[in-house]
Structures are given as structure tokens and as C-alpha cells.
Scaffold this motif. Structure first.
Motif, PDB file in Angstrom:
ATOM      1  N   ALA A 150      12.808   1.270   0.395  1.00  0.00           N
ATOM      2  CA  ALA A 150      14.232   0.759   0.276  1.00  0.00           C
ATOM      3  C   ALA A 150      15.036   0.659   1.535  1.00  0.00           C
ATOM      4  O   ALA A 150      15.963  -0.146   1.306  1.00  0.00           O
ATOM      5  CB  ALA A 150      14.726   2.089  -0.864  1.00  0.00           C
ATOM      6  N   ALA A 151      14.789   1.471   2.634  1.00  0.00           N
ATOM      7  CA  ALA A 151      15.604   1.460   3.620  1.00  0.00           C
ATOM      8  C   ALA A 151      15.096   0.541   4.752  1.00  0.00           C
ATOM      9  O   ALA A 151      15.800   0.111   5.405  1.00  0.00           O
ATOM     10  CB  ALA A 151      15.579   3.061   4.454  1.00  0.00           C
ATOM     11  N   SER A 152      13.883  -0.061   4.491  1.00  0.00           N
ATOM     12  CA  SER A 152      13.354  -1.121   5.429  1.00  0.00           C
ATOM     13  C   SER A 152      14.065  -2.423   5.537  1.00  0.00           C
ATOM     14  O   SER A 152      14.387  -2.853   4.407  1.00  0.00           O
ATOM     15  CB  SER A 152      11.844  -1.512   5.111  1.00  0.00           C
ATOM     16  N   GLU A 153      14.189  -2.855   6.784  1.00  0.00           N
ATOM     17  CA  GLU A 153      14.846  -4.390   6.832  1.00  0.00           C
ATOM     18  C   GLU A 153      13.779  -5.273   7.199  1.00  0.00           C
ATOM     19  O   GLU A 153      14.032  -6.502   7.135  1.00  0.00           O
ATOM     20  CB  GLU A 153      15.718  -4.206   8.126  1.00  0.00           C
ATOM     21  N   SER A 154      12.377  -5.069   6.977  1.00  0.00           N
ATOM     22  CA  SER A 154      11.316  -5.969   6.921  1.00  0.00           C
ATOM     23  C   SER A 154      11.157  -6.971   5.957  1.00  0.00           C
ATOM     24  O   SER A 154      11.630  -6.491   4.761  1.00  0.00           O
ATOM     25  CB  SER A 154      10.036  -5.144   7.194  1.00  0.00           C
ATOM     26  N   PRO A 155      11.271  -8.072   6.103  1.00  0.00           N
ATOM     27  CA  PRO A 155      10.937  -9.132   4.989  1.00  0.00           C
ATOM     28  C   PRO A 155       9.600  -8.867   4.184  1.00  0.00           C
ATOM     29  O   PRO A 155       9.797  -9.257   2.857  1.00  0.00           O
ATOM     30  CB  PRO A 155      10.916 -10.588   5.851  1.00  0.00           C
ATOM     31  N   ALA A 214      12.212  -2.381  -6.947  1.00  0.00           N
ATOM     32  CA  ALA A 214      11.417  -1.305  -7.583  1.00  0.00           C
ATOM     33  C   ALA A 214      11.478  -0.040  -7.210  1.00  0.00           C
ATOM     34  O   ALA A 214      11.427   0.917  -7.681  1.00  0.00           O
ATOM     35  CB  ALA A 214       9.880  -2.067  -7.682  1.00  0.00           C
ATOM     36  N   ALA A 215      11.364   0.050  -5.726  1.00  0.00           N
ATOM     37  CA  ALA A 215      11.532   1.316  -5.133  1.00  0.00           C
ATOM     38  C   ALA A 215      12.809   2.016  -5.414  1.00  0.00           C
ATOM     39  O   ALA A 215      12.980   3.303  -5.817  1.00  0.00           O
ATOM     40  CB  ALA A 215      11.446   1.316  -3.642  1.00  0.00           C
ATOM     41  N   LEU A 216      13.924   1.168  -5.580  1.00  0.00           N
ATOM     42  CA  LEU A 216      15.104   1.673  -5.851  1.00  0.00           C
ATOM     43  C   LEU A 216      15.275   2.218  -7.249  1.00  0.00           C
ATOM     44  O   LEU A 216      15.937   3.428  -7.541  1.00  0.00           O
ATOM     45  CB  LEU A 216      16.309   0.666  -5.578  1.00  0.00           C
ATOM     46  N   PHE A 217      14.766   1.557  -8.304  1.00  0.00           N
ATOM     47  CA  PHE A 217      14.471   2.051  -9.392  1.00  0.00           C
ATOM     48  C   PHE A 217      13.923   3.387  -9.680  1.00  0.00           C
ATOM     49  O   PHE A 217      14.151   4.324 -10.164  1.00  0.00           O
ATOM     50  CB  PHE A 217      13.872   0.970 -10.525  1.00  0.00           C
ATOM     51  N   ALA A 251       0.897  -1.187  -0.016  1.00  0.00           N
ATOM     52  CA  ALA A 251      -0.031   0.051   0.043  1.00  0.00           C
ATOM     53  C   ALA A 251       0.753   1.128  -0.078  1.00  0.00           C
ATOM     54  O   ALA A 251       0.625   2.283  -0.752  1.00  0.00           O
ATOM     55  CB  ALA A 251      -0.745   0.089   1.179  1.00  0.00           C
ATOM     56  N   LEU A 252       2.007   1.331   0.771  1.00  0.00           N
ATOM     57  CA  LEU A 252       3.016   2.355   0.925  1.00  0.00           C
ATOM     58  C   LEU A 252       3.454   2.543  -0.619  1.00  0.00           C
ATOM     59  O   LEU A 252       3.726   3.742  -1.035  1.00  0.00           O
ATOM     60  CB  LEU A 252       4.147   2.092   1.709  1.00  0.00           C
ATOM     61  N   TYR A 253       3.893   1.520  -1.213  1.00  0.00           N
ATOM     62  CA  TYR A 253       4.481   1.592  -2.663  1.00  0.00           C
ATOM     63  C   TYR A 253       3.404   2.238  -3.482  1.00  0.00           C
ATOM     64  O   TYR A 253       3.657   3.353  -4.406  1.00  0.00           O
ATOM     65  CB  TYR A 253       4.914   0.237  -3.207  1.00  0.00           C
ATOM     66  N   GLN A 254       2.228   1.748  -3.459  1.00  0.00           N
ATOM     67  CA  GLN A 254       1.229   2.594  -4.334  1.00  0.00           C
ATOM     68  C   GLN A 254       0.935   3.620  -4.070  1.00  0.00           C
ATOM     69  O   GLN A 254       0.574   4.514  -4.954  1.00  0.00           O
ATOM     70  CB  GLN A 254      -0.155   1.389  -4.219  1.00  0.00           C
ATOM     71  N   LEU A 255       1.046   4.250  -2.667  1.00  0.00           N
ATOM     72  CA  LEU A 255       0.794   5.640  -2.607  1.00  0.00           C
ATOM     73  C   LEU A 255       2.081   6.323  -3.247  1.00  0.00           C
ATOM     74  O   LEU A 255       1.653   7.602  -3.566  1.00  0.00           O
ATOM     75  CB  LEU A 255       0.653   5.479  -1.067  1.00  0.00           C
TER      76      LEU A 255
END
Length: 357
Positions: free
Chosen positions: A134-139, A147-150, A105-109
Motif C-alpha cells: 500500500a505504501a509503495s510508489e513502484s508502478p 486490494a491491499a488497502l481493502f 509474490a509479496l501480496y500472496q505471502l
């Protein structure tokens, strides 16, 4: 370039198409819901008999019932259903409700704030959300990181929400490309191929390497780019056989720029009938944005391809090569070449002056 042009790029690494979403959802419902009436669950083989609106309505009803039963996937799938149906305000509201516990959901936002879908464009917020992923350590964020880094690389490359920086764009894209990993961002691999082909950051050996990695991982754009690199000896020894193989395969898959380059090859080989037929087919394309969405190729290269094809088709018409001469029709296609890409048309006009074409 307006941020809206990135919509497909931003979405395609982690989201379903509507049909795959519905198939997945109803299959999931059949497997887990014993009390659902069989009559409201469509047989995938009969899906074409169900009207679209009715199918969407039933999907929404089922998702809302699953949310009440505390199904952990249902809240995101409901937001995604709204998104796929272009009910962007409803999607925004749904994703906002769950963004703190659902990385998808965060990505889509982030996508929606980048592109102004259901809200005003807010590039800084889009960057913030992508950075959080990109910074999250969550699995639970792992499958979204590349995708976020791109997307962050694109933001830095084009200066959306951050100060423009080629260096930071390169760093982020290299991280997203993950040394050619097919599970990483293939778009980042292709983007690096383009990045190292531009005058400001030119390194054709690196461009060839990254286009090769991306092509091996399925990139249609990079397959066409490799054909051109082999054709002219950019970053690799000139190899006409390899060039033709890449261009033909990319053309068959719908790469407009590759199709236009293949038409030019036929023209130079004096296969004028084949050149005219292919160039005419490419030159008749109009909707660059739609082609970009369908093929995942950059709109500017699609436009260049159409311009190139229109010019060579016009030249065939003008000289009667492989087709009956028609001066009026030739003028029409010369004009279209100029409309699609004035620089391409101007360069080719010089080629006519110096008897190259």
C-alpha cells in the motif's frame, strides 16, 4: 471470525483461477517458445481430454524451463501454480525467494500468513506485507494497492495483527473504494455499505450510496442489499418495484439472502406456491462456506438467508399454504432455521405470536 474466512477476499483481486492461469501460460508459451514440442502444448479446445495432474506437471516443467531462461514472469507463475494446487509449502518457498522483487509474490505471502497456508498464522506479518504494498510508489505495485488497502481495512475492522479500529477500517476502505472507481476495490465499496448499516456506525444514506456504487460495479452482495433497502425504505424512499427488480436479479445470480427476501415478498403478496417453492429451494442449502466462495457473499448473510427461507417454508408446511400441510416436515425446517441463525428464528417466532406471519 477466524482469519481463514478471508481467504477468498484476499485473493480474488489479483489472482487467476487455475484454468485461466493454464490457458494464459500455454498461450504465452506458444507465442514465445519456438523450440517447444507441439505435443506438450494443449489445444484449449481439447483441454478436457488432458488429465489434470498431467497438465499441472507439464505446466511446472515449462515454468521451470522458463525460469532457467530468465523469464521475469515465470517465478511468480510457478508459485501461483503451487498455490492454486494447494501445495502451500511449495508456494510459500517460491514466493519467499522472490518477494523482494515481485509485489505479487509479496501480496500472496501476506495472504498465506493471514490464513496460515503452508505456515503458521502470523497476522502481524500479513499486515506488514500489505502495508508495504500500500505504501509503495513502484508502478509494479499499483494494480495491487486497492486490494491491499481493502485487506488492511479488514484487519483493522476485525483486529487481526493490529488493534481493532473502526475509524482506521473506514479510512482504509474509503481509500480502497476510490469514490466508486470500478478499477478500485469493489469489495471495499460493498464493505462500506455494510459498515454504515451496522448499529455502531449507522448512516443509511452512506450505506445506500456505497451499495449503489458497488452494485454498479458488479457486486452481487450489494445488489441484494439494495433490494432490501428499497423494500423497507432504508436510506432511500421505499420503492417496491425497484426492490423486486434488485432482488430478482440478485437471486438469479445466486445471492441466497436475496432469494430468501424474495420468497418473503411472495409470501406477503399471498403468492404462496411461488413462496413455498423458492423458500424450499433456498432452505435445502447446507454448505455456507462453499456458497460464500462461489458467490463472494458474506457467510453470515448466507446463513441468515437459509434460516429465513427455512422458517417461511416451515410456515407454509404448517398452514398448508401453497403446498400440502405436513406438520412433521414443518418441525424439521423450523429446527433448521434455528440451527442456521437462532436470532432470525427467534424474531420470526415473535412474528407468529403477534400474527404477523
Amino acid at each position: 471470525m477466524h482469519a481463514r474466512a478471508h481467504t477468498v477476499d484476499l485473493l480474488s483481486n489479483c489472482c487467476f483461477s487455475f484454468s485461466r492461469f493454464l490457458f494464459y501460460f500455454f498461450k504465452f508459451s506458444i507465442r514465445t517458445t519456438h523450440c517447444l514440442p507441439v505435443s506438450i502444448i494443449p489445444d484449449p479446445l481439447k483441454s478436457q481430454q488432458i488429465d489434470h495432474k498431467g497438465l499441472v506437471r507439464k505446466a511446472e516443467e515449462l515454468l521451470r524451463s522458463r525460469i532457467k531462461e530468465d523469464d521475469p514472469q515465470a517465478p511468480f507463475l510457478l508459485g501461483q501454480l503451487f498455490f492454486e494446487e494447494q501445495h502451500y509449502w511449495d508456494a510459500l518457498v517460491q514466493f519467499e525467494r522472490i518477494k523482494d522483487k515481485d509485489f505479487q509474490a509479496l501480496y500472496q505471502l501476506g495472504v498465506m500468513y493471514f490464513d496460515g497456508l503452508g505456515t503458521k498464522e502470523d497476522h502481524k506479518k500479513g499486515v506488514e506485507y500489505m502495508m508495504n504494498i500500500a505504501a509503495s510508489e513502484s508502478p509494479k505495485a499499483k494494480h495491487l494497492k486497492f486490494a491491499a488497502l481493502f485487506n488492511l481495512g479488514k484487519a483493522y475492522f476485525e483486529g487481526y495483527g493490529v488493534k481493532q479500529s473502526d475509524e482506521e477500517a473506514e479510512r482504509l476502505w474509503i481509500a480502497a473504494a476510490d469514490d466508486g472507481n470500478p478499477e478500485a476495490s469493489v469489495r471495499a465499496q460493498s464493505a462500506l455499505g455494510m459498515f454504515f448499516s451496522r448499529p455502531e456506525t449507522k448512516n443509511l444514506e452512506k450505506a445506500f450510496y456505497w451499495h449503489s456504487e458497488a452494485c454498479g460495479n458488479g457486486s452481487l452482495e450489494s445488489q441484494g442489499a439494495l433490494g432490501v433497502m428499497y423494500l423497507y425504505g432504508f436510506g432511500i424512499k421505499k420503492n417496491i418495484q425497484s426492490a423486486m427488480e434488485c432482488l430478482k436479479e440478485a437471486s438469479e445470480r445466486g445471492n441466497i439472502y436475496a432469494q430468501s427476501q424474495l420468497a418473503v415478498c411472495y409470501y406477503k403478496q399471498k403468492l404462496y406456491t411461488k413462496a413455498a417453492e423458492l423458500a424450499k429451494s433456498v432452505a435445502q442449502n447446507e454448505d455456507v462456506a462453499a456458497i460464500g466462495r462461489a458467490t463472494d457473499c458474506q457467510p453470515r448473510y448466507i446463513a441468515k438467508g437459509i434460516a429465513l427461507a427455512a422458517f417461511y417454508y416451515a410456515r407454509c408446511l404448517q398452514l398448508g399454504l401453497g403446498i400440502q400441510s405436513d406438520e412433521e416436515e414443518a418441525k424439521k425446517y423450523f429446527s433448521k432455521a434455528c440451527q442456521m441463525d437462532p436470532d432470525v428464528a427467534a424474531d420470526l417466532q415473535f412474528d407468529i405470536i403477534f400474527s404477523i406471519v
